[in-house]
Design a protein around this motif. Structure first.
Motif, PDB file in Angstrom:
ATOM      1  N   TYR A  60       0.835  -1.208   0.000  1.00 21.04           N
ATOM      2  CA  TYR A  60       0.000   0.000   0.000  1.00 21.04           C
ATOM      3  C   TYR A  60       0.873   1.263   0.000  1.00 21.04           C
ATOM      4  O   TYR A  60       0.578   2.234  -0.699  1.00 21.04           O
ATOM      5  CB  TYR A  60      -0.927  -0.030   1.215  1.00 21.04           C
ATOM      6  CG  TYR A  60      -1.984   1.046   1.213  1.00 21.04           C
ATOM      7  CD1 TYR A  60      -3.087   0.968   0.363  1.00 21.04           C
ATOM      8  CD2 TYR A  60      -1.897   2.145   2.069  1.00 21.04           C
ATOM      9  CE1 TYR A  60      -4.070   1.948   0.366  1.00 21.04           C
ATOM     10  CE2 TYR A  60      -2.871   3.132   2.079  1.00 21.04           C
ATOM     11  CZ  TYR A  60      -3.954   3.030   1.224  1.00 21.04           C
ATOM     12  OH  TYR A  60      -4.923   4.001   1.213  1.00 21.04           O
ATOM     13  N   PHE A  61       1.954   1.237   0.780  1.00 20.87           N
ATOM     14  CA  PHE A  61       2.884   2.374   0.780  1.00 20.87           C
ATOM     15  C   PHE A  61       3.433   2.625  -0.625  1.00 20.87           C
ATOM     16  O   PHE A  61       3.595   3.759  -1.052  1.00 20.87           O
ATOM     17  CB  PHE A  61       4.079   2.089   1.708  1.00 20.87           C
ATOM     18  CG  PHE A  61       3.797   2.297   3.176  1.00 20.87           C
ATOM     19  CD1 PHE A  61       2.542   2.646   3.641  1.00 20.87           C
ATOM     20  CD2 PHE A  61       4.811   2.135   4.108  1.00 20.87           C
ATOM     21  CE1 PHE A  61       2.297   2.836   4.995  1.00 20.87           C
ATOM     22  CE2 PHE A  61       4.586   2.321   5.470  1.00 20.87           C
ATOM     23  CZ  PHE A  61       3.324   2.669   5.905  1.00 20.87           C
ATOM     24  N   ASN A  62       3.776   1.537  -1.321  1.00 20.13           N
ATOM     25  CA  ASN A  62       4.456   1.657  -2.617  1.00 20.13           C
ATOM     26  C   ASN A  62       3.514   1.974  -3.770  1.00 20.13           C
ATOM     27  O   ASN A  62       3.904   2.619  -4.741  1.00 20.13           O
ATOM     28  CB  ASN A  62       5.208   0.356  -2.944  1.00 20.13           C
ATOM     29  CG  ASN A  62       6.404   0.156  -2.023  1.00 20.13           C
ATOM     30  OD1 ASN A  62       6.983   1.128  -1.551  1.00 20.13           O
ATOM     31  ND2 ASN A  62       6.759  -1.088  -1.750  1.00 20.13           N
ATOM     32  N   THR A  63       2.269   1.501  -3.682  1.00 24.13           N
ATOM     33  CA  THR A  63       1.369   1.590  -4.844  1.00 24.13           C
ATOM     34  C   THR A  63       0.079   2.348  -4.584  1.00 24.13           C
ATOM     35  O   THR A  63      -0.620   2.734  -5.521  1.00 24.13           O
ATOM     36  CB  THR A  63       0.981   0.175  -5.324  1.00 24.13           C
ATOM     37  OG1 THR A  63       0.170  -0.443  -4.303  1.00 24.13           O
ATOM     38  CG2 THR A  63       2.202  -0.690  -5.601  1.00 24.13           C
ATOM     39  N   GLY A  64      -0.270   2.520  -3.290  1.00 26.14           N
ATOM     40  CA  GLY A  64      -1.575   3.112  -2.976  1.00 26.14           C
ATOM     41  C   GLY A  64      -2.720   2.152  -3.205  1.00 26.14           C
ATOM     42  O   GLY A  64      -3.894   2.521  -3.110  1.00 26.14           O
ATOM     43  N   GLU A  65      -2.384   0.887  -3.474  1.00 22.02           N
ATOM     44  CA  GLU A  65      -3.418  -0.124  -3.737  1.00 22.02           C
ATOM     45  C   GLU A  65      -3.319  -1.254  -2.718  1.00 22.02           C
ATOM     46  O   GLU A  65      -2.270  -1.483  -2.120  1.00 22.02           O
ATOM     47  CB  GLU A  65      -3.255  -0.695  -5.156  1.00 22.02           C
ATOM     48  CG  GLU A  65      -3.523   0.340  -6.226  1.00 22.02           C
ATOM     49  CD  GLU A  65      -3.199  -0.181  -7.628  1.00 22.02           C
ATOM     50  OE1 GLU A  65      -2.771  -1.353  -7.742  1.00 22.02           O
ATOM     51  OE2 GLU A  65      -3.359   0.597  -8.585  1.00 22.02           O
ATOM     52  N   HIS A  66      -4.444  -1.978  -2.602  1.00 23.35           N
ATOM     53  CA  HIS A  66      -4.487  -3.103  -1.668  1.00 23.35           C
ATOM     54  C   HIS A  66      -4.106  -4.407  -2.356  1.00 23.35           C
ATOM     55  O   HIS A  66      -4.535  -4.655  -3.483  1.00 23.35           O
ATOM     56  CB  HIS A  66      -5.904  -3.259  -1.091  1.00 23.35           C
ATOM     57  CG  HIS A  66      -6.243  -2.208  -0.083  1.00 23.35           C
ATOM     58  ND1 HIS A  66      -5.852  -2.296   1.225  1.00 23.35           N
ATOM     59  CD2 HIS A  66      -6.906  -1.034  -0.203  1.00 23.35           C
ATOM     60  CE1 HIS A  66      -6.273  -1.229   1.879  1.00 23.35           C
ATOM     61  NE2 HIS A  66      -6.914  -0.445   1.031  1.00 23.35           N
ATOM     62  N   LEU A  67      -3.320  -5.206  -1.666  1.00 23.10           N
ATOM     63  CA  LEU A  67      -3.134  -6.587  -2.125  1.00 23.10           C
ATOM     64  C   LEU A  67      -4.460  -7.322  -1.962  1.00 23.10           C
ATOM     65  O   LEU A  67      -5.250  -6.981  -1.065  1.00 23.10           O
ATOM     66  CB  LEU A  67      -2.069  -7.296  -1.265  1.00 23.10           C
ATOM     67  CG  LEU A  67      -0.603  -6.999  -1.574  1.00 23.10           C
ATOM     68  CD1 LEU A  67       0.284  -7.622  -0.504  1.00 23.10           C
ATOM     69  CD2 LEU A  67      -0.217  -7.524  -2.947  1.00 23.10           C
ATOM     70  N   PRO A  68      -4.727  -8.333  -2.801  1.00 23.73           N
ATOM     71  CA  PRO A  68      -5.944  -9.113  -2.563  1.00 23.73           C
ATOM     72  C   PRO A  68      -5.898  -9.780  -1.186  1.00 23.73           C
ATOM     73  O   PRO A  68      -4.820 -10.102  -0.702  1.00 23.73           O
ATOM     74  CB  PRO A  68      -5.941 -10.159  -3.683  1.00 23.73           C
ATOM     75  CG  PRO A  68      -4.610 -10.087  -4.323  1.00 23.73           C
ATOM     76  CD  PRO A  68      -3.979  -8.784  -3.965  1.00 23.73           C
ATOM     77  N   GLN A  69      -7.066  -9.957  -0.588  1.00 22.21           N
ATOM     78  CA  GLN A  69      -7.143 -10.659   0.712  1.00 22.21           C
ATOM     79  C   GLN A  69      -6.538 -12.047   0.586  1.00 22.21           C
ATOM     80  O   GLN A  69      -6.681 -12.685  -0.445  1.00 22.21           O
ATOM     81  CB  GLN A  69      -8.616 -10.818   1.110  1.00 22.21           C
ATOM     82  CG  GLN A  69      -9.186  -9.604   1.775  1.00 22.21           C
ATOM     83  CD  GLN A  69      -9.808  -9.936   3.131  1.00 22.21           C
ATOM     84  OE1 GLN A  69      -9.860 -11.073   3.552  1.00 22.21           O
ATOM     85  NE2 GLN A  69     -10.262  -8.912   3.796  1.00 22.21           N
ATOM     86  N   PRO A  70      -5.863 -12.533   1.641  1.00 22.09           N
ATOM     87  CA  PRO A  70      -5.374 -13.907   1.572  1.00 22.09           C
ATOM     88  C   PRO A  70      -6.534 -14.875   1.326  1.00 22.09           C
ATOM     89  O   PRO A  70      -7.583 -14.758   1.964  1.00 22.09           O
ATOM     90  CB  PRO A  70      -4.731 -14.137   2.939  1.00 22.09           C
ATOM     91  CG  PRO A  70      -5.170 -13.008   3.804  1.00 22.09           C
ATOM     92  CD  PRO A  70      -5.526 -11.885   2.910  1.00 22.09           C
TER      93      PRO A  70
END
Length: 330
Positions: free
Chosen positions: A244-254
């Motif tokens: 999130y710091f690097n892209t402003g986006e969320h990784l998908p939930q595990p």
């Protein structure tokens, strides 16, 4: 980039908090795998170490894949703290951390943990004793003060730095708050902005999402964040914050597969480190967190916490995987 002694940390490191009965080697291994930059042992009683208490000694176990890793000790007696620092030195962690923050009554009653917040002179003496007993960098974790009428973190930070402490983690609550109420990070920001303070200042308390981590990073200007309860059953939080710091986006939930793999590894590594029986029993408290909020999971959970055979447990994981093959997390 913050440095502790010779330990070069990444820009804005994420630390795993030392949590009793949680931050053992199997759990730390999972958190390292998922992005934790610096981790600590469960806190260890200085008196227990000197008495050769088996439980205390076992907590000294560290492994090369965890590095950098610190061992955290607590106590209220200068001689015991110095001796225990010498014992810690022999297992060669990367640093020694002193717990001046634990609010639990049995620790505070012994004049240790957050109990020392009432007596800053004693805190300084205990810290000097640890520094004398080790060649490693010494860091401290503490709270804002005993209660809201005695917030003394500004004095504490300056005096600890003056005697040689190389980094400070501040939990943004008083001892009186325990783990309740709101944390107040404005006090941490004030310490960080003090022109006299040169050591890294890490913040701790209530960080449970990438958004909050970024907000607190920007708002309070700290050098890094320590994460505790939010990582229990959810080691993915470290990489989620970094992404999130690097892209402003969320990784998908595990996914369910990710959760099963994490719980299964946690179980296997616990059995390897603690022995099969203890590993199985002590793992039971974690299943609720790995499978939190999953619809219709009650029967599986009941079986996970009552099954004594490790092969049967591994079979249950297979059944969960099949039953939830198409489960969608929202």
């Amino acid at each position: 980039m913050p440095k502790i002694g010779n330990i070069q940390l990444p820009d804005f490191p994420l630390l795993l908090a030392p949590m009793e009965d949680v931050s053992d080697p199997p759990f730390r291994r999972l958190c390292k795998l998922h992005g934790a930059d610096l981790m600590y042992s469960e806190f260890i009683s200085s008196e227990g170490l000197i008495r050769d208490a088996i439980k205390s000694r076992q907590k000294l176990d560290i492994f090369d894949y965890e590095r950098p890793v610190g061992i955290q000790i607590f106590g209220g007696d200068e001689e015991a703290m110095e001796m225990s620092a010498k014992i810690v030195d022999t297992v060669q962690p990367d640093l020694v951390d002193i717990n001046f923050g634990c609010p639990v009554k049995k620790v505070v009653c012994k004049g240790a943990g957050a109990g020392v917040l009432k007596d800053v002179d004693l805190m300084v003496r205990l810290t000097k004793a640890v520094i004398k007993g080790t060649n490693l960098p010494v860091t401290v974790k503490t709270r804002l003060g005993w209660d809201e009428n005695s917030i003394n973190i500004d004095e504490v930070a300056e005096r600890l730095q003056d005697v040689g402490v190389q980094a400070l983690t501040i939990h943004a609550r008083t001892r009186a708050q325990m783990y309740k109420g709101h944390s107040d990070w404005s006090h941490i920001a004030r310490v960080k902005n003090n022109p006299r303070i040169a050591m890294p200042i890490f913040g701790n308390g209530d960080i449970d999402s990438p958004e909050k981590a970024l907000e607190y990073k920007n708002k309070y200007g700290i050098d890094g964040i320590m994460i505790g309860r939010a990582a229990i059953g959810y080691p993915w939080i470290f990489n989620e914050i970094k992404h999130y710091f690097n892209t402003g986006e969320h990784l998908p939930q595990p996914s369910m597969k990710d959760r099963i793999e994490a719980a299964r590894n946690h179980l296997i590594w616990s059995m390897e480190w603690k022995g099969e029986r203890v590993g199985i029993v002590e793992m039971r408290r974690h299943y609720t967190n790995y499978f939190k909020g999953i619809h219709g999971f009650k029967d599986f959970k009941q079986r996970l916490v009552t099954t004594d055979d490790h092969n049967a447990l591994l079979q249950i994981f297979e059944e969960i995987r099949d039953a939830y093959a198409n489960y969608q997390f929202v």
